[in-house]
Enzyme design. Structure first.
Site, PDB file in Angstrom:
ATOM      1  N   HIS A   7       0.814  -1.228   0.000  1.00 49.58           N
ATOM      2  CA  HIS A   7       0.000   0.000   0.000  1.00 49.58           C
ATOM      3  C   HIS A   7       0.847   1.278   0.000  1.00 49.58           C
ATOM      4  O   HIS A   7       0.304   2.360  -0.241  1.00 49.58           O
ATOM      5  CB  HIS A   7      -0.922   0.029   1.228  1.00 49.58           C
ATOM      6  CG  HIS A   7      -1.961  -1.042   1.242  1.00 49.58           C
ATOM      7  ND1 HIS A   7      -2.831  -1.246   0.185  1.00 49.58           N
ATOM      8  CD2 HIS A   7      -2.270  -1.990   2.175  1.00 49.58           C
ATOM      9  CE1 HIS A   7      -3.631  -2.268   0.480  1.00 49.58           C
ATOM     10  NE2 HIS A   7      -3.306  -2.739   1.659  1.00 49.58           N
ATOM     11  N   ASP A  16      -4.840 -12.997   3.225  1.00 48.21           N
ATOM     12  CA  ASP A  16      -6.074 -12.500   3.828  1.00 48.21           C
ATOM     13  C   ASP A  16      -7.314 -12.710   2.952  1.00 48.21           C
ATOM     14  O   ASP A  16      -8.399 -12.252   3.319  1.00 48.21           O
ATOM     15  CB  ASP A  16      -5.933 -11.026   4.243  1.00 48.21           C
ATOM     16  CG  ASP A  16      -5.133 -10.196   3.263  1.00 48.21           C
ATOM     17  OD1 ASP A  16      -4.900 -10.676   2.140  1.00 48.21           O
ATOM     18  OD2 ASP A  16      -4.752  -9.062   3.625  1.00 48.21           O
TER      19      ASP A  16
HETATM   20 ZN   LIG Z   1      -4.171  -7.347   2.705  1.00 49.46          ZN
END
Ligand SMILES: [Zn+2]
Length: 312
Positions: free
Chosen positions: A142, A256
């Site tokens: 990110h 995830d």
């Molecule tokens: Zn993630």
């Protein structure tokens, strides 16, 4: 030997192979880690030291696969500032939280540099013929050129990809974390000889990756999608990687999209991560992976399954 890339390690230099052509692949699995990455914590934060600590405990005691352990080095400025601004690099030592998810914890600059060093060493190992997985925190996908966000401070997979590209390699980045790698896309978009492919839940954090653009192929998947449909998307994304004919594959390995993960709503099972590992093996192109997300208590087993599939 004149290396195509030169990396610093403990004050000494390690060089990558002199030829762009990879050496014959051999299947001793290299795992790069360092328990110093467990030394920072924000109580209650899902990106916890326990994620990696418990994974290390399992990998060190399991008997399924043979692991060749390596320690990362701290990345120097040169590969980092190809991707991030010097101001961003300085801000990591500034002591000011970046956002609620991404606190300015003591020593975080060094921890982030260690994650970058792990990715660069993993790349180095891959080009030398060994599959390699960097098991460190913080994650990176990110982080944008100018901003730390989403638990990420420096974008190690993009830094490694751009380092390889600067040395003439054609690089594909395959991101199977359930969150879109907005930082990686921002860094790699429009770059020649680089492909970014991401399969991720949408809508979900960070809200990007709803469509493809140029060399960035996005597979946005609805929450709670039937597992078979999510697996089909992963297969299509992987086909894009194969058809790109990369010299090197860099993997943002987030766990995830697992059905038990508390931060997303997808439904993959443990065996699906083992299948992803088999995909990496099947391509027979130098490949390395870095840990991104994965917040379930089953993370250690998911990582072991992934490495088992990859090792074969
Ligand atoms: Zn993630």
């Amino acid at each position: 030997m004149t290396g195509i890339l030169t990396l610093e390690r403990s004050g000494r230099e390690a060089t990558l192979p002199s030829s762009v052509a990879p050496r014959a692949l051999c299947w001793s699995m290299i795992v790069i880690s360092d328990r110093r990455c467990l030394d920072y914590v924000r109580p209650g934060h899902p990106e916890s030291p326990a994620r990696v600590a418990r994974t290390l405990d399992l990998l060190e005691t399991q008997g399924d696969i043979s692991i060749d352990w390596r320690e990362p080095f701290l990345a120097t400025d040169a590969p980092i500032v190809r991707v991030h601004s010097p101001e961003h690099l300085t801000s990591l030592s500034g002591g000011v939280d970046f956002d609620a998810d991404t606190p300015a914890l003591p020593g975080i600059s060094e921890h982030a540099r260690r994650s970058v060093g792990g990715a660069l060493l993993a790349m180095n190992c891959a080009l030398d013929g060994h599959p390699a997985f960097s098991l460190l925190r913080p994650p990176g996908h990110h982080a944008t050129p100018e901003r730390a966000m989403g638990f990420c401070y420096l974008n190690q997979v993009a830094i490694a990809a751009m380092e390889a590209r600067a040395n003439g390699l054609r690089v594909a980045v395959f991101d199977f974390d359930v969150h879109h790698g907005n930082g990686t896309e921002e860094i790699l978009h429009g770059k020649t000889d680089v492909l970014y492919v991401s399969v991720h839940q949408s809508p979900c954090y960070p809200g990007t990756g709803r469509s493809s653009r140029g060399n960035c192929r996005n597979f946005p998947m609805a929450p709670e999608l039937p597992r078979d449909e999510y697996r089909d998307a992963l297969s299509m994304a992987w086909d894009d990687v194969v058809q790109f004919r990369p010299d090197l594959v860099a993997v943002s390995a987030g766990f995830d999209a697992y059905r038990g993960d508390p931060l997303a709503q997808e439904l993959l099972e443990g065996e699906d991560f083992e299948s992803l590992g088999r995909d990496l093996r099947s391509l027979a192109v130098p490949t390395f992976a870095v840990l991104e997300g994965g917040y379930s208590t089953d993370l250690p087993d998911l990582v072991l399954g992934f490495l088992r599939g990859w090792e074969g």
